[in-house]
Write a protein that holds these residues in place. Structure first.
Motif, PDB file in Angstrom:
ATOM      1  N   HIS A 210       0.830  -1.201   0.000  1.00  0.00           N
ATOM      2  CA  HIS A 210       0.000   0.000   0.000  1.00  0.00           C
ATOM      3  C   HIS A 210       0.868   1.256   0.000  1.00  0.00           C
ATOM      4  O   HIS A 210       0.426   2.323  -0.454  1.00  0.00           O
ATOM      5  CB  HIS A 210      -0.909  -0.004   1.238  1.00  0.00           C
ATOM      6  N   TYR A 211       2.101   1.135   0.490  1.00  0.00           N
ATOM      7  CA  TYR A 211       3.011   2.274   0.587  1.00  0.00           C
ATOM      8  C   TYR A 211       4.061   2.251  -0.524  1.00  0.00           C
ATOM      9  O   TYR A 211       5.045   2.977  -0.443  1.00  0.00           O
ATOM     10  CB  TYR A 211       3.723   2.269   1.935  1.00  0.00           C
ATOM     11  N   MET A 212       3.838   1.442  -1.559  1.00  0.00           N
ATOM     12  CA  MET A 212       4.841   1.291  -2.610  1.00  0.00           C
ATOM     13  C   MET A 212       4.230   1.586  -3.979  1.00  0.00           C
ATOM     14  O   MET A 212       3.096   1.195  -4.264  1.00  0.00           O
ATOM     15  CB  MET A 212       5.420  -0.133  -2.593  1.00  0.00           C
TER      16      MET A 212
ATOM     17  N   GLN B 111      12.389   5.483   4.103  1.00  0.00           N
ATOM     18  CA  GLN B 111      11.022   5.991   4.066  1.00  0.00           C
ATOM     19  C   GLN B 111      10.004   4.872   4.270  1.00  0.00           C
ATOM     20  O   GLN B 111       9.034   5.019   5.012  1.00  0.00           O
ATOM     21  CB  GLN B 111      10.773   6.689   2.726  1.00  0.00           C
ATOM     22  N   LEU B 112      10.232   3.729   3.597  1.00  0.00           N
ATOM     23  CA  LEU B 112       9.277   2.625   3.653  1.00  0.00           C
ATOM     24  C   LEU B 112       9.147   2.053   5.057  1.00  0.00           C
ATOM     25  O   LEU B 112       8.068   1.611   5.462  1.00  0.00           O
ATOM     26  CB  LEU B 112       9.690   1.525   2.673  1.00  0.00           C
TER      27      LEU B 112
ATOM     28  N   PHE C 114       7.326   4.592  -1.127  1.00  0.00           N
ATOM     29  CA  PHE C 114       8.446   3.946  -1.820  1.00  0.00           C
ATOM     30  C   PHE C 114       8.114   3.961  -3.309  1.00  0.00           C
ATOM     31  O   PHE C 114       7.111   3.390  -3.734  1.00  0.00           O
ATOM     32  CB  PHE C 114       8.609   2.505  -1.322  1.00  0.00           C
ATOM     33  N   ASP C 115       8.969   4.603  -4.103  1.00  0.00           N
ATOM     34  CA  ASP C 115       8.646   4.816  -5.520  1.00  0.00           C
ATOM     35  C   ASP C 115       9.797   4.324  -6.390  1.00  0.00           C
ATOM     36  O   ASP C 115      10.929   4.809  -6.270  1.00  0.00           O
ATOM     37  CB  ASP C 115       8.384   6.296  -5.771  1.00  0.00           C
ATOM     38  N   VAL C 116       9.496   3.364  -7.263  1.00  0.00           N
ATOM     39  CA  VAL C 116      10.526   2.829  -8.150  1.00  0.00           C
ATOM     40  C   VAL C 116      11.025   3.889  -9.118  1.00  0.00           C
ATOM     41  O   VAL C 116      12.187   3.872  -9.541  1.00  0.00           O
ATOM     42  CB  VAL C 116       9.995   1.597  -8.910  1.00  0.00           C
TER      43      VAL C 116
END
Length: 380
Positions: free
Chosen positions: A78-80, A159-160, A174-176
């Protein structure tokens, strides 16, 4: 704007605290290992520390107001954001961009997703410059890629995990795409580094200077001044401790300091092969080129104590000024002006000698002493 200003200000404050703690130990390390203080090494180290702090704070700040920052912890996915190039969709959603029409690109200036992309590229661009400085050859570009990706992954994991469990839930995504943009920035910085480093001496040139300075027998002015600084501080501390056991007046305390410093920079080097406490710290020793070592050290002590003596006389005259008139008052004021003039002259002299380097300090010239680097023991 505060989202960027606050992290930078925080980095400046932390950097100032670190600088106060490590500047003197770093100077001692350089004098002991290389025999001189390298401005460019210090500059590169200081800027790297400040940049690292700024980048880290830009990633983690602002922090949530409470450690319990969510009512319910959701699954990690959910946070990624794990879809590569999602930023393109975000830009198209936030602005009407026709990629085939250059005229529509001006809308990028109003698109938060585009700003976020540029920020993430610029975030690790300086890292690429530092990597290029350390590993100059173009073939080492893979190191910029690996280190850039590793640092970016560290940021994203920080962050994650909500600062590794400090907060109940992650407070940023968390962003790729951030991983790709950060890594691209590091590689781009590596490629563009020559534009930023053209005015900075290369690492190899500094190594050549290290080798040249190690061959010189005479200590640098900076090393000698730092050694004297340690001797004076040690004398003040010792005199203060001794004075604490008695009830000495101001004049007696000053006299105790004069005696203690005499022991530190005259008697101690006489029985320890020209080495004071400060000289041992920066790895130098004193020799004479005019007289016997004892006489030279005494003359050096007198020259060093000149501003202290004038300062003490000036302080004593300050107390007498309100009670005097006429020529006596003029005489007392003249003594104060003389003290100020001498102190300013000595400060300017020391700064000039530190810059010119080849000229001795006034107390060395007067006393005939010379500061030499202590030779390292070698295994034959």
């Amino acid at each position: 704007m505060s989202a960027y200003v606050t992290p930078i200000v925080s980095a400046m404050l932390v950097f100032a605290a670190i600088a106060m703690l490590v500047t003197v130990p770093w100077a001692i390390y350089q004098y002991r290992k290389y025999g001189y203080y390298s401005f460019w090494k210090s500059f590169m180290l200081a800027t790297f520390i400040f940049y690292s702090l700024s980048a880290f704070f830009l990633v983690i700040l602002p922090l949530p107001e409470s450690r319990v920052n969510c009512a319910e912890r959701l699954p990690l996915n959910h946070y990624m954001q794990t879809t590569p190039f999602q930023f393109i969709t975000d830009i198209q959603r936030e602005a009407t961009i026709q990629w085939s029409s250059l005229a529509s690109y001006k809308q990028l200036a109003k698109t938060p997703a585009f700003y976020q992309l540029i920020f993430n590229i610029l975030l690790l661009l300086p890292l690429g410059v530092y990597i290029r400085y350390m590993w100059k050859q173009k073939r080492n570009i893979w190191k910029a890629f690996v280190l850039g990706f590793s640092v970016s992954l560290f940021f994203e994991v920080t962050q994650l995990t909500g600062l590794y469990g400090f907060y109940t839930c992650p407070y940023r995504l968390f962003d790729v795409d951030d991983l790709m943009a950060n890594t691209t920035g590091a590689v781009l910085g590596f490629i563009l580094a020559p534009l930023f480093l053209m005015f900075i001496p290369s690492k190899s040139s500094l190594q050549i200077r290290d080798a040249a300075m190690s061959e010189k027998r005479e200590a640098t002015r900076g090393a000698e001044l730092l050694a004297l600084f340690f001797d004076i501080i040690a004398a003040q501390v010792i005199a203060g401790i001794i004075a604490a056991f008695g009830n000495q007046q101001w004049f007696e305390q000053q006299l105790l300091f004069f005696i203690t410093l005499f022991v530190m920079i005259v008697l101690v080097p006489l029985v320890s092969r020209g080495r004071t406490l400060g000289a041992r710290i920066v790895n130098i020793r004193y020799e004479t080129i005019q007289h016997t070592l004892g006489l030279s050290l005494v003359k050096r002590y007198i020259a060093i104590m000149l501003p202290y003596m004038l300062g003490m006389i000036s302080s004593m005259t300050d107390a007498a000024v309100p009670n005097e008139t006429g020529w006596t008052l003029i005489f007392l004021i003249a003594i104060n002006f003389l003290s100020v003039f001498v102190n300013v002259t000595i400060i300017l002299h020391i700064v000039t000698r530190l810059i010119r380097r080849t000229k001795p300090f006034y107390f060395d010239h007067y006393s005939g002493t010379i500061a030499l680097k202590k030779e390292r023991k070698t295994n034959e």
